[in-house]
Design an enzyme around this catalytic site. Structure first.
Site, short mmCIF file in Angstrom:
data_model
loop_
_atom_site.label_atom_id
_atom_site.label_comp_id
_atom_site.label_asym_id
_atom_site.label_seq_id
_atom_site.Cartn_x
_atom_site.Cartn_y
_atom_site.Cartn_z
N THR A 129 -28.08 37.37 111.41
CA THR A 129 -27.02 38.36 111.64
C THR A 129 -27.07 38.98 113.03
O THR A 129 -28.15 39.11 113.62
CB THR A 129 -27.14 39.49 110.59
OG1 THR A 129 -26.41 40.64 111.03
CG2 THR A 129 -28.58 39.94 110.39
N GLU A 131 -26.88 41.96 113.52
CA GLU A 131 -27.66 43.20 113.42
C GLU A 131 -29.04 43.04 114.07
O GLU A 131 -29.69 44.04 114.40
CB GLU A 131 -27.84 43.61 111.96
CG GLU A 131 -26.58 44.17 111.32
CD GLU A 131 -26.25 45.58 111.79
OE1 GLU A 131 -27.14 46.43 111.77
OE2 GLU A 131 -25.10 45.82 112.18
N TYR A 165 -32.48 46.77 107.01
CA TYR A 165 -31.77 45.49 106.77
C TYR A 165 -32.11 44.50 107.88
O TYR A 165 -32.48 43.36 107.65
CB TYR A 165 -30.26 45.75 106.71
CG TYR A 165 -29.40 44.51 106.77
CD1 TYR A 165 -29.14 43.76 105.62
CD2 TYR A 165 -28.84 44.07 107.98
CE1 TYR A 165 -28.34 42.62 105.67
CE2 TYR A 165 -28.04 42.92 108.03
CZ TYR A 165 -27.80 42.20 106.88
OH TYR A 165 -27.02 41.07 106.94
N LYS A 169 -34.18 40.96 108.02
CA LYS A 169 -33.49 39.74 108.46
C LYS A 169 -34.21 39.09 109.65
O LYS A 169 -34.19 37.88 109.81
CB LYS A 169 -32.04 40.05 108.84
CG LYS A 169 -31.11 40.21 107.64
CD LYS A 169 -30.71 38.87 107.05
CE LYS A 169 -29.65 39.00 105.97
NZ LYS A 169 -29.20 37.71 105.43
P1 NAP Z 1 -22.27 39.49 99.94
O1 NAP Z 1 -20.82 39.32 99.62
O2 NAP Z 1 -22.89 40.83 99.83
O3 NAP Z 1 -23.08 38.47 99.02
C1 NAP Z 1 -24.47 38.55 98.87
C2 NAP Z 1 -24.87 37.68 97.69
O4 NAP Z 1 -26.30 37.76 97.52
C3 NAP Z 1 -24.26 38.09 96.34
O5 NAP Z 1 -23.89 36.93 95.64
C4 NAP Z 1 -25.43 38.78 95.64
O6 NAP Z 1 -25.33 38.75 94.24
C5 NAP Z 1 -26.56 37.89 96.13
N1 NAP Z 1 -27.89 38.46 95.90
C6 NAP Z 1 -28.32 39.70 96.20
N2 NAP Z 1 -29.60 39.85 95.82
C7 NAP Z 1 -29.98 38.67 95.26
C8 NAP Z 1 -31.16 38.20 94.66
N3 NAP Z 1 -32.25 38.98 94.56
N4 NAP Z 1 -31.22 36.92 94.18
C9 NAP Z 1 -30.12 36.13 94.27
N5 NAP Z 1 -28.96 36.52 94.82
C10 NAP Z 1 -28.88 37.79 95.30
O7 NAP Z 1 -22.57 38.95 101.41
P2 NAP Z 1 -21.68 38.01 102.39
O8 NAP Z 1 -20.79 38.89 103.17
O9 NAP Z 1 -21.14 36.87 101.62
O10 NAP Z 1 -22.80 37.52 103.40
C11 NAP Z 1 -23.56 36.35 103.12
C12 NAP Z 1 -24.87 36.42 103.88
O11 NAP Z 1 -24.62 36.51 105.27
C13 NAP Z 1 -25.76 37.62 103.55
O12 NAP Z 1 -27.10 37.17 103.62
C14 NAP Z 1 -25.48 38.61 104.66
O13 NAP Z 1 -26.60 39.46 104.87
C15 NAP Z 1 -25.27 37.66 105.82
N6 NAP Z 1 -24.37 38.13 106.88
C16 NAP Z 1 -23.13 38.59 106.56
C17 NAP Z 1 -22.26 38.98 107.57
C18 NAP Z 1 -20.89 39.49 107.25
O14 NAP Z 1 -20.30 40.12 108.12
N7 NAP Z 1 -20.35 39.23 106.08
C19 NAP Z 1 -22.66 38.87 108.91
C20 NAP Z 1 -23.93 38.36 109.21
C21 NAP Z 1 -24.77 37.97 108.18
P3 NAP Z 1 -24.53 39.87 93.39
O15 NAP Z 1 -23.09 39.45 93.43
O16 NAP Z 1 -25.16 39.78 92.06
O17 NAP Z 1 -24.76 41.19 94.08
O1 G4F Z 2 -18.69 47.37 107.51
P1 G4F Z 2 -20.05 47.82 107.84
O2 G4F Z 2 -20.84 48.47 106.75
O3 G4F Z 2 -20.79 46.56 108.45
P2 G4F Z 2 -22.13 46.44 109.33
O4 G4F Z 2 -23.01 47.60 109.18
O5 G4F Z 2 -21.71 46.05 110.70
O6 G4F Z 2 -22.86 45.21 108.61
C1 G4F Z 2 -22.15 44.03 108.28
O7 G4F Z 2 -22.18 43.13 109.37
C2 G4F Z 2 -23.50 42.65 109.70
C3 G4F Z 2 -23.32 41.70 110.89
O8 G4F Z 2 -23.23 42.44 112.09
C4 G4F Z 2 -24.08 41.94 108.50
F1 G4F Z 2 -25.30 41.46 108.82
C5 G4F Z 2 -24.18 42.90 107.33
O9 G4F Z 2 -24.65 42.20 106.18
C6 G4F Z 2 -22.79 43.44 107.02
O10 G4F Z 2 -21.99 42.38 106.55
O11 G4F Z 2 -20.01 48.86 109.05
C7 G4F Z 2 -19.38 48.54 110.28
C8 G4F Z 2 -19.35 49.79 111.17
C9 G4F Z 2 -20.70 50.49 111.26
O12 G4F Z 2 -20.91 50.88 112.58
C10 G4F Z 2 -20.56 51.72 110.37
O13 G4F Z 2 -21.36 52.82 110.77
O14 G4F Z 2 -18.47 50.74 110.56
C11 G4F Z 2 -19.09 52.00 110.59
N1 G4F Z 2 -18.50 52.82 109.51
C12 G4F Z 2 -17.76 53.94 109.71
N2 G4F Z 2 -17.40 54.45 108.51
C13 G4F Z 2 -18.60 52.60 108.18
C14 G4F Z 2 -17.91 53.63 107.55
N3 G4F Z 2 -19.22 51.62 107.48
C15 G4F Z 2 -19.13 51.67 106.12
N4 G4F Z 2 -19.71 50.67 105.40
N5 G4F Z 2 -18.48 52.68 105.47
C16 G4F Z 2 -17.86 53.69 106.15
O15 G4F Z 2 -17.28 54.59 105.55
#
Ligand code: NAP
Ligand code: G4F
Length: 343
Positions: A129, A131, A165, A169
């Protein structure tokens, strides 16, 4: 000669990315085993389009339990393993740091150990990520301050994680490198910037905003509608569509040699700019009358600025994002308006 049908295993099967990846892999004639943890209620709504496909099956397993990971991997001998499972919410990780480490760091080592011991020819994709960079970025000396793209992150930017987090990671990311170098395991990590979709979890800021607009629209834009509470709306994120990202994950695994790549859109937008675009789509030019800042939503440590460069992925994988920021936001708003009306 007929090409062998590939078997893929996806950990985190019920999540956003898994749902799009499953659709993509089924189009490519893969057989998929999705691994989901046990839950007391059904949470497979994102998989509606694939769950009845004969080439898709679900098994129960939890990546914090090595015995289940060993058993599943040794039984299925997947050609490709995508680890998309995680405690993926950054703010939550400040309140649940140990649990987050167990899932996001130790869970990955469980997968790598299972591959090393029981399925050494499996290729592994790890969801790393943006992050990991925390507050770090690089400066492009060929550009000036006036240019929005002077600051960026890419594969060479130094990591400095700013949350439990991201710390977890980073441990996983380094474990991928270590298993690659020490044991010759085919393992790579995608350094993915934020990616969203109508299937995004409701607690992430983009979906929180678009769901709010869906409900507000259903109220007929009632001036007394409860306000949306947000935290740091100056934070900048490089948002893409999840559909573009899963294509990049698959492309990484088609390489002969494992390598880590950044995937992103290349342009950062603030949360304020997301609000502008989303509210304008429903004809509202001043969203400030619907939004309150809630200090409890600020994080103990913030990542203020993410804006990536995907030059390496473009050059070596031929990957580029196809869905624009505006189209992403509009799709999310439209589907959340539809959801409130009809679901
Ligand atoms: P997500 O929608 O939160 O999905 C996470 C998945 O992990 C869910 O299916 C969850 O199951 C499962 N999980 C959590 N704990 C587990 C465990 N102990 N054993 C097995 N499964 C478990 O995340 P996403 O947005 O699809 O992201 C996919 C991956 O990319 C994650 O690793 C995230 O950290 C990473 N990532 C995401 C972003 C982004 O912007 N979306 C960016 C960079 C990296 P439940 O449904 O049961 O909760
Ligand atoms: O949507 P966010 O919670 O995503 P964040 O923290 O960027 O993390 C996501 O992206 C990562 C990749 O860069 C992944 F690794 C991670 O698993 C996840 O998918 O927050 C985005 C921004 C942050 O700066 C947060 O402080 O939005 C700001 N924010 C402002 N108000 C908020 C809110 N975030 C959340 N969740 N809720 C709010 O009310």
């Amino acid at each position: 000669m007929m090409e062998k049908i590939k078997n893929a295993m996806i950990f985190g099967a019920t999540g956003q990315d898994s749902s799009y990846l499953s659709e993509l892999l089924l189009e490519k004639d893969y057989k998929i085993v999705g691994v989901k943890r046990r839950t007391s209620t059904n949470n497979t709504w994102r998989l509606d389009s694939v769950i009845h496909n004969e080439n898709f099956s679900l098994v129960e397993g939890d990546i914090v339990d090595p015995s289940s990971v060993n058993q599943i991997i040794s039984e299925h001998q997947p050609d490709e393993i995508y680890n998309l499972s995680a405690q993926s919410h950054v703010h939550t990780s400040f309140n649940q740091p140990l649990y987050t480490f167990q899932v996001n760091a130790l869970g990955v080592i469980h997968i790598l150990e299972a591959v090393r011991n029981y399925s050494p020819t499996s290729k592994v994709y790890q969801a790393s990520t943006s992050e990991l960079w925390g507050s770090n970025y690089d400066i492009d000396p060929s550009l000036t301050d006036a240019n929005d793209h002077i600051r960026y992150q890419d594969e060479n930017t130094r990591f400095s994680p700013n949350s439990p987090y991201a710390v977890a990671k980073l441990a996983a990311h380094e474990s991928i490198r270590l298993y690659r170098e020490a044991y010759d395991i085919w393992a790579c990590a995608g350094l993915l910037m934020n990616h969203e979709s109508p299937r995004r979890g409701e607690e992430f800021v983009t979906r929180k905003i678009t769901q709010y607009i869906g409900r507000l629209s259903y109220s007929g834009f009632d001036p007394n509608f409860p306000h949306l509470k947000l935290g740091n709306i100056d934070a900048v994120r490089d948002w893409s569509h999840a559909q573009d990202m899963v294509r990049g994950m698959w492309m990484m695994l088609q390489q002969d040699k494992p390598k880590d790549y950044v995937l992103c859109s290349g342009t950062g937008y603030s949360v304020k700019q997301f609000l502008d675009t989303a509210f304008k789509h429903v004809g509202i030019h001043d969203w400030s009358r619907y939004v309150d800042i809630d200090p409890s939503l600020y994080r103990p440590c913030e990542v203020e600025f993410l804006q990536g460069r995907y030059n390496l992925a473009k050059k070596e994988l031929g990957w580029e994002p196809e869905i624009s920021f505006d189209d992403l936001v509009r799709e999310m708003v439209d589907i959340d308006i539809y959801n409130v009306k009809y679901n």
